[in-house]
Design a protein around this motif. Structure first.
Motif, PDB file in Angstrom:
ATOM      1  N   PHE A 216       0.827  -1.212   0.000  1.00 13.88           N
ATOM      2  CA  PHE A 216       0.000   0.000   0.000  1.00 13.88           C
ATOM      3  C   PHE A 216       0.858   1.256   0.000  1.00 13.88           C
ATOM      4  O   PHE A 216       0.579   2.213  -0.719  1.00 13.88           O
ATOM      5  CB  PHE A 216      -0.935   0.015   1.211  1.00 13.88           C
ATOM      6  CG  PHE A 216      -2.205  -0.729   0.962  1.00 13.88           C
ATOM      7  CD1 PHE A 216      -3.300  -0.088   0.418  1.00 13.88           C
ATOM      8  CD2 PHE A 216      -2.297  -2.076   1.248  1.00 13.88           C
ATOM      9  CE1 PHE A 216      -4.474  -0.779   0.171  1.00 13.88           C
ATOM     10  CE2 PHE A 216      -3.456  -2.782   1.001  1.00 13.88           C
ATOM     11  CZ  PHE A 216      -4.550  -2.135   0.465  1.00 13.88           C
ATOM     12  N   PHE A 217       1.899   1.220   0.782  1.00 17.26           N
ATOM     13  CA  PHE A 217       2.811   2.368   0.811  1.00 17.26           C
ATOM     14  C   PHE A 217       3.373   2.624  -0.582  1.00 17.26           C
ATOM     15  O   PHE A 217       3.339   3.743  -1.094  1.00 17.26           O
ATOM     16  CB  PHE A 217       3.939   2.094   1.810  1.00 17.26           C
ATOM     17  CG  PHE A 217       5.105   3.033   1.671  1.00 17.26           C
ATOM     18  CD1 PHE A 217       5.038   4.330   2.160  1.00 17.26           C
ATOM     19  CD2 PHE A 217       6.276   2.628   1.025  1.00 17.26           C
ATOM     20  CE1 PHE A 217       6.095   5.191   2.020  1.00 17.26           C
ATOM     21  CE2 PHE A 217       7.338   3.491   0.877  1.00 17.26           C
ATOM     22  CZ  PHE A 217       7.248   4.776   1.379  1.00 17.26           C
ATOM     23  N   ILE A 220       0.893   4.188  -3.180  1.00 15.94           N
ATOM     24  CA  ILE A 220       0.745   5.644  -3.077  1.00 15.94           C
ATOM     25  C   ILE A 220       1.978   6.345  -3.649  1.00 15.94           C
ATOM     26  O   ILE A 220       1.876   7.280  -4.448  1.00 15.94           O
ATOM     27  CB  ILE A 220       0.552   6.063  -1.600  1.00 15.94           C
ATOM     28  CG1 ILE A 220      -0.678   5.374  -1.007  1.00 15.94           C
ATOM     29  CG2 ILE A 220       0.470   7.569  -1.480  1.00 15.94           C
ATOM     30  CD1 ILE A 220      -1.989   5.911  -1.472  1.00 15.94           C
ATOM     31  N   ASN A 224       2.050   8.762  -6.971  1.00 13.68           N
ATOM     32  CA  ASN A 224       2.647  10.088  -6.865  1.00 13.68           C
ATOM     33  C   ASN A 224       3.757  10.282  -7.887  1.00 13.68           C
ATOM     34  O   ASN A 224       3.831  11.294  -8.563  1.00 13.68           O
ATOM     35  CB  ASN A 224       3.235  10.290  -5.462  1.00 13.68           C
ATOM     36  CG  ASN A 224       2.290  11.093  -4.595  1.00 13.68           C
ATOM     37  OD1 ASN A 224       1.628  12.004  -5.082  1.00 13.68           O
ATOM     38  ND2 ASN A 224       2.238  10.746  -3.325  1.00 13.68           N
ATOM     39  N   THR A 281      -1.728  12.006  -0.012  1.00 17.60           N
ATOM     40  CA  THR A 281      -0.934  11.949   1.209  1.00 17.60           C
ATOM     41  C   THR A 281      -1.829  11.707   2.419  1.00 17.60           C
ATOM     42  O   THR A 281      -1.498  10.910   3.301  1.00 17.60           O
ATOM     43  CB  THR A 281      -0.144  13.254   1.394  1.00 17.60           C
ATOM     44  OG1 THR A 281       0.458  13.589   0.151  1.00 17.60           O
ATOM     45  CG2 THR A 281       0.929  13.093   2.440  1.00 17.60           C
ATOM     46  N   GLN A 284      -2.825   8.166   2.455  1.00 19.42           N
ATOM     47  CA  GLN A 284      -1.735   7.313   2.917  1.00 19.42           C
ATOM     48  C   GLN A 284      -1.614   7.322   4.436  1.00 19.42           C
ATOM     49  O   GLN A 284      -1.516   6.286   5.077  1.00 19.42           O
ATOM     50  CB  GLN A 284      -0.422   7.761   2.281  1.00 19.42           C
ATOM     51  CG  GLN A 284       0.741   6.917   2.755  1.00 19.42           C
ATOM     52  CD  GLN A 284       2.049   7.441   2.209  1.00 19.42           C
ATOM     53  OE1 GLN A 284       2.071   8.175   1.236  1.00 19.42           O
ATOM     54  NE2 GLN A 284       3.128   7.060   2.835  1.00 19.42           N
ATOM     55  N   VAL A 288      -4.794   4.357   4.861  1.00 15.90           N
ATOM     56  CA  VAL A 288      -4.014   3.175   4.522  1.00 15.90           C
ATOM     57  C   VAL A 288      -3.243   2.655   5.726  1.00 15.90           C
ATOM     58  O   VAL A 288      -3.304   1.492   6.076  1.00 15.90           O
ATOM     59  CB  VAL A 288      -3.049   3.482   3.365  1.00 15.90           C
ATOM     60  CG1 VAL A 288      -2.043   2.369   3.198  1.00 15.90           C
ATOM     61  CG2 VAL A 288      -3.843   3.668   2.084  1.00 15.90           C
ATOM     62  N   GLU A 289      -2.555   3.542   6.427  1.00 15.04           N
ATOM     63  CA  GLU A 289      -1.707   3.074   7.515  1.00 15.04           C
ATOM     64  C   GLU A 289      -2.520   2.397   8.603  1.00 15.04           C
ATOM     65  O   GLU A 289      -2.031   1.550   9.306  1.00 15.04           O
ATOM     66  CB  GLU A 289      -0.918   4.247   8.101  1.00 15.04           C
ATOM     67  CG  GLU A 289       0.049   4.809   7.091  1.00 15.04           C
ATOM     68  CD  GLU A 289       1.349   5.267   7.702  1.00 15.04           C
ATOM     69  OE1 GLU A 289       1.323   5.659   8.876  1.00 15.04           O
ATOM     70  OE2 GLU A 289       2.368   5.241   7.000  1.00 15.04           O
TER      71      GLU A 289
END
Lengths: 294, 350
Positions: A216-217, A220, A224, A281, A284, A288-289
């Motif tokens: 997932f990280f 993103i 970007n 951002t 994210q 997501v986190e």
């Protein structure tokens, strides 16, 4: 969390210490961003003598402009393509390297090199390989009866920029995936093997879910990257052509602003891009986190 | 239900480092065998070879008479409980239990029946929908065992399953593992470095040292007649006192004892040396008290005899001051005769 608080006797000292970073942030980030927002509400005459405040006209015009909507669609295709290709290839390489015990470090070192190549150089490199006149790839493709020409064919051009942009990003993704794979406990994979799962099943039911924070990280980060960091690659290969087929949002900002000298519209476009970055951002960090914890 | 036969099993890493140097072992159906030894003795490697997680350099692994040395772990019909439990963190407890059954295409109704049954046996029913991170160490241990028993495998392998638990829980889980194994009557191999755990759990013990089997026998056999100096020093707490024959020579009554030929080391258990003269024939050693360690109902007494420190386990808290002269007694039959060179017993083991 406990943090140690430092009390400064002198009231000015802390500001002095913060100043270098603040000055850089203000001069190179906040000021230009503010300028962009300001000029996105203005119209400038061709010779730069007069500017008129026109509220949201730049924005409304953009959303009525089929060329802008086309660029948005192209950007979406490009971002999805780059993210999927670079992450897929990186994951495959990372899984291969993770199986090696001794030579793993060596391959890792080699695989990181593309990241050090400047975007324009990476673009030129692929431009040469895919060049319809002198390139090796069109020559090989011709043997299969395919006439590659990214100067004429919009799909060819899109494939070219996707490959060039992905190639550069694979290194970055690869490093994160290798680190992610190494943090998956070996005993889990062994337990799954004893539980009757074959190598593919082990990967998809155990390893891949445990990699989800990394995935997932990277997703993103890659979106970007594809949306904003690929100007050099596109400029070095297709310059947005043919007929706007690789004209992504970020390239259009440049083309309209610096080539078309329509500062107002260009600013409005960059403000929209800025909003997209901010939203990504926030997603994210907020969503997501929290969601990918297991 | 299965028998396991290891025939001259060997494992080497990189050609020259031998981790397991030829192990022969036959495990009867329903037996619980404990592999015990110090770190690096090859016991875990041996277990992992049986599991199929390590390749076999030479030798055979037979499960129910079939050689599985080259078979995949999944084809061996065995389940393993890992030291760190290796629970799948992204699945619920139920998911963990079901995983192995689903992979084998077990019908839904059968999966549910087995999971419910295992959850009942291990009392983890209320936790089935939780994730492993929400469980305590003891509960995770139960889930790990549950994951092994739902499979109804022909053998269980345990790789130091209790070493991550605190002391109290460890004793409790040890008893539960024993009860469970008696109830299910599943052939089991259990690896531990804790000799107390080994003694209490095992039907038979396999004591290993540097890749070789030192002795195989019931806990009583291994304790009462250790086959080698290593076993004598490893099993029992405090370990057996090993005294060079020269130091024993001064002992009163020693000259009358008939020792087997080639004996040059005498072993005496800490609880077979006493400080009050027993009735009947006895050896008498002169010593000086070095240290008294009271540990509740009994004490460990360190005594220097002819330059050797012996450790005795004595009841209560005897009133002895450091440096006091003391006489130690032991029946001649308590002596374990060893040879230093070969490291083996010099008499025949019953």
């Amino acid at each position: 969390m406990q943090t140690k608080r430092t009390i400064f006797p002198n009231k000015l000292l802390p500001y002095a210490l913060l100043a270098p970073q603040l000055i850089i942030t203000i001069i190179f980030f906040l000021w230009p961003a503010g300028q962009a927002v300001k000029s996105s509400f203005e119209r400038e005459d061709p010779f730069g003598f007069r500017t008129t405040f026109i509220w949201f006209q730049n924005y409304t015009r953009l959303f009525d402009d089929p060329e802008y909507l086309n660029a948005a669609a192209r950007s979406a295709v490009f971002a999805v393509g780059v993210t999927a290709l670079s992450m897929g290839a990186a994951l495959l390489l990372a899984v291969c390297v993770n199986r090696l015990l001794r030579s793993g470090k060596f391959y890792t070192t080699l695989l990181v090199w593309p990241y050090a190549v400047a975007p324009v150089v990476a673009g030129i490199l692929w431009w040469f390989m895919f060049n319809p006149t002198i390139g090796i790839v069109p020559y090989l493709l011709e043997a299969f009866g395919y006439r590659w020409n990214h100067r004429v064919n919009g799909n060819d051009a899109m494939i070219l920029v996707i490959i060039a942009a992905s190639w550069k990003q694979i290194s970055y993704n690869f490093l994160f995936f290798v680190a992610g794979l190494q943090s998956v406990p070996k005993s889990l994979v062994e337990a799954a093997a004893m539980d009757g799962a074959g190598p593919f099943k082990r990967f998809w039911t155990i390893v891949f879910p445990l990699l989800s924070p990394t995935t997932f990280f990277l997703m993103i980060v890659n979106i970007n990257y594809a949306m904003f960091d690929t100007f050099g690659i596109i400029d070095g290969t297709t310059s947005g052509g043919p007929a706007g087929s690789t004209n992504t949002l970020v390239y259009k900002v440049y083309a309209d602003g610096f080539l078309g000298l329509n500062i107002g519209s260009s600013s409005a476009q960059s403000v929209i891009l800025m909003l997209i970055v901010i939203i990504l951002t926030v997603v994210q960090f907020r969503w997501v986190e929290r969601r990918v914890q297991y | 239900m299965a028998t396991i036969n290891l025939v001259d099993l060997q494992k080497s890493y990189g050609g020259n480092v031998m981790a397991v140097k030829g192990v022969n072992l036959s495990v009867a159906d329903g037996e619980l065998i404990v592999l015990v030894g110090p770190s690096g003795c090859g016991k875990s490697t041996l277990l992992r070879m049986v599991a199929g997680l390590e390749s076999v350099t030479a030798g055979r692994i037979e499960i129910n008479g079939r050689d599985v040395a080259k078979a995949e772990p999944a084809e061996r019909d065995i389940a393993m409980v890992f030291q760190n439990y290796a629970l799948y963190p992204h699945m619920t407890v139920r998911g963990n239990l079901e995983y192995g059954l689903k992979n084998r295409g077990t019908p839904r109704a059968e999966i549910d029946r087995r999971v419910t049954e295992a959850a009942d046996i291990l009392e983890i029913g209320p936790m089935l929908d939780r994730k492993p991170r929400e469980l305590s160490g003891g509960q995770r241990q139960r889930v790990a065992m549950g994951r092994a028993i739902v499979r109804e495998p022909s053998a269980f392998l345990f790789d130091e399953p209790l070493s991550n638990l605190d002391a109290k829980l460890r004793v409790q889980m040890r008893v539960e593992i024993r009860k469970l194994q008696r109830r299910l009557k599943t052939t089991s191999l259990y690896v531990t470095h804790d000799q107390l755990e080994a003694m209490t759990l095992a039907d038979r013990l396999v004591v290993m040292n540097s890749g070789l089997v030192e002795q195989i026998g019931t806990p009583t056999e291994v304790y009462d007649s250790p086959a080698t100096l290593f076993v004598a020093g490893f099993i029992g707490s405090p370990p057996m006192n090993l005294i060079p024959i020269e130091a024993m020579a001064a002992a009163e009554g020693f000259a009358n004892v008939n020792l087997p030929p080639n004996t040059d080391i005498i072993g005496l258990r800490a609880d077979q040396l006493v400080i009050e003269r027993p009735e009947g024939e006895t050896l008498v050693l002169d010593g000086i008290v070095e240290l008294l360690e009271p540990i509740g109902g009994e004490s460990h007494l360190h005594v220097s005899v002819a330059g050797q420190t012996l450790i005795l386990r004595v009841p209560g808290r005897p009133e002895l001051t450091d440096g006091a002269q003391i006489k130690l007694y032991a029946p001649p039959s308590a002596m374990h005769p060893f040879n230093r060179e070969t490291g083996r017993r010099t008499d025949h083991i019953a």
